[in-house]
Design a protein around this motif. Structure first.
Motif, mmCIF file in Angstrom:
data_model
loop_
_atom_site.group_PDB
_atom_site.id
_atom_site.type_symbol
_atom_site.label_atom_id
_atom_site.label_comp_id
_atom_site.label_asym_id
_atom_site.label_seq_id
_atom_site.Cartn_x
_atom_site.Cartn_y
_atom_site.Cartn_z
ATOM 1 N N SER A 72 0.859 -1.187 0.000
ATOM 2 C CA SER A 72 0.000 0.000 0.000
ATOM 3 C C SER A 72 0.892 1.234 0.000
ATOM 4 O O SER A 72 1.893 1.288 0.695
ATOM 5 N N THR A 73 0.514 2.224 -0.801
ATOM 6 C CA THR A 73 1.261 3.478 -0.841
ATOM 7 C C THR A 73 0.528 4.584 -0.114
ATOM 8 O O THR A 73 1.116 5.603 0.207
ATOM 9 N N SER A 74 -0.764 4.365 0.160
ATOM 10 C CA SER A 74 -1.560 5.350 0.888
ATOM 11 C C SER A 74 -2.747 4.636 1.518
ATOM 12 O O SER A 74 -3.433 3.862 0.849
ATOM 13 N N SER A 79 -9.873 5.549 1.664
ATOM 14 C CA SER A 79 -9.279 4.921 0.484
ATOM 15 C C SER A 79 -7.991 4.177 0.826
ATOM 16 O O SER A 79 -7.312 4.500 1.803
ATOM 17 N N THR A 81 -4.644 2.814 -1.494
ATOM 18 C CA THR A 81 -3.981 2.736 -2.793
ATOM 19 C C THR A 81 -2.965 1.603 -2.762
ATOM 20 O O THR A 81 -2.114 1.554 -1.877
ATOM 21 N N THR A 83 -0.141 -1.009 -4.888
ATOM 22 C CA THR A 83 0.806 -1.117 -5.990
ATOM 23 C C THR A 83 1.414 -2.516 -5.948
ATOM 24 O O THR A 83 1.433 -3.147 -4.889
ATOM 25 N N THR A 118 -1.189 -0.244 -10.332
ATOM 26 C CA THR A 118 -1.704 0.486 -9.178
ATOM 27 C C THR A 118 -3.228 0.506 -9.236
ATOM 28 O O THR A 118 -3.813 0.462 -10.324
ATOM 29 N N PHE A 119 -3.846 0.536 -8.063
ATOM 30 C CA PHE A 119 -5.304 0.559 -7.961
ATOM 31 C C PHE A 119 -5.671 1.251 -6.664
ATOM 32 O O PHE A 119 -5.045 1.014 -5.630
ATOM 33 N N THR A 120 -6.678 2.120 -6.702
ATOM 34 C CA THR A 120 -7.171 2.779 -5.498
ATOM 35 C C THR A 120 -8.568 2.274 -5.179
ATOM 36 O O THR A 120 -9.473 2.351 -6.010
ATOM 37 N N ASP A 121 -8.708 1.743 -3.972
ATOM 38 C CA ASP A 121 -9.988 1.241 -3.466
ATOM 39 C C ASP A 121 -10.652 2.375 -2.694
ATOM 40 O O ASP A 121 -10.210 2.743 -1.610
ATOM 41 N N ASN A 122 -11.703 2.937 -3.271
ATOM 42 C CA ASN A 122 -12.423 4.056 -2.643
ATOM 43 C C ASN A 122 -13.695 3.601 -1.936
ATOM 44 O O ASN A 122 -14.544 4.429 -1.593
ATOM 45 N N THR A 153 -7.612 0.684 8.026
ATOM 46 C CA THR A 153 -7.848 2.098 7.757
ATOM 47 C C THR A 153 -7.937 2.860 9.080
ATOM 48 O O THR A 153 -8.477 2.342 10.063
#
Length: 189
Positions: A72-74, A79, A81, A83, A118-122, A153
């Motif tokens: 995870s990058t964020s 959310s 993110t 990678t 990369t993918f962001t789960d919102n 989170t």
């Protein structure tokens, strides 16, 4: 006699006709070209035979190499993110799966195109633990899964941490989720 489809094709006769995607000259299933129907089966590719008949030559698609290094990058209250490293040279997409810990079931939550890592789960909730995994896909054939990644989170930031005060009367002054406090009130300076 040979199978005759509704479109008037003779599936299995070795000639590519009408709506047939392939015709490998037989009426066998499991060899890349389905019977009846002469459609390309999942996990296979069929191309024109340079010396027909038959019209088509089918080959099984090798599974893509599994992605690795899922990280995870964020991670915010709203959310996550992700990678990963793309180790495959034949993927058509990456499929992202998530489950809620401790006992949820993995479900696909998204996909990205080939060569995207990369993918962001919102669609996450604050103060919740999740586990992610990713796999590559090529023509319906899947790689093994990546490593598992667990994230939790955080809660929404407090008003004090944002240097603001809680709004009264429930007026929605929040312009971004980071301005929202843990009780859902808005923070303004």
């Amino acid at each position: 006699g040979a199978y005759r489809s509704l479109a008037g094709n003779n599936c299995g006769n070795g000639l590519l006709e009408g709506v047939e995607q392939c015709d490998d000259g037989n009426q066998n299933n499991g060899d890349g070209c389905s019977y009846p129907g002469c459609q390309i089966q999942s996990g296979w590719t069929c191309s024109a035979n340079p010396s027909p008949p038959p019209a088509s030559v089918c080959n099984q698609v090798p599974p893509p190499t599994a992605p690795s290094g899922l990280a995870s990058t964020s991670v915010t209250a709203t959310s996550v993110t992700l990678t990963w490293t793309d180790n495959s040279n034949n993927e058509q997409s990456f499929r992202i799966e998530r489950r809620t810990l401790p006992s949820g079931t993995f479900a696909e939550i998204g996909q990205v195109a080939a060569n995207v890592n990369t993918f962001t789960d919102n669609a996450v909730s604050a103060v919740t633990s999740y586990e992610y995994r990713v796999r590559a896909e090529a023509s319906g054939v899947y790689s093994l899964y990546s490593n598992l990644l667990q994230v939790t989170t955080p809660n929404y930031p407090t008003c004090a941490s944002l240097g603001g005060t809680v709004c009264s009367g429930g007026t929605p002054f929040c312009s971004t989720a980071t301005q929202q406090s843990s009780n859902g009130a808005c923070c303004v300076s």
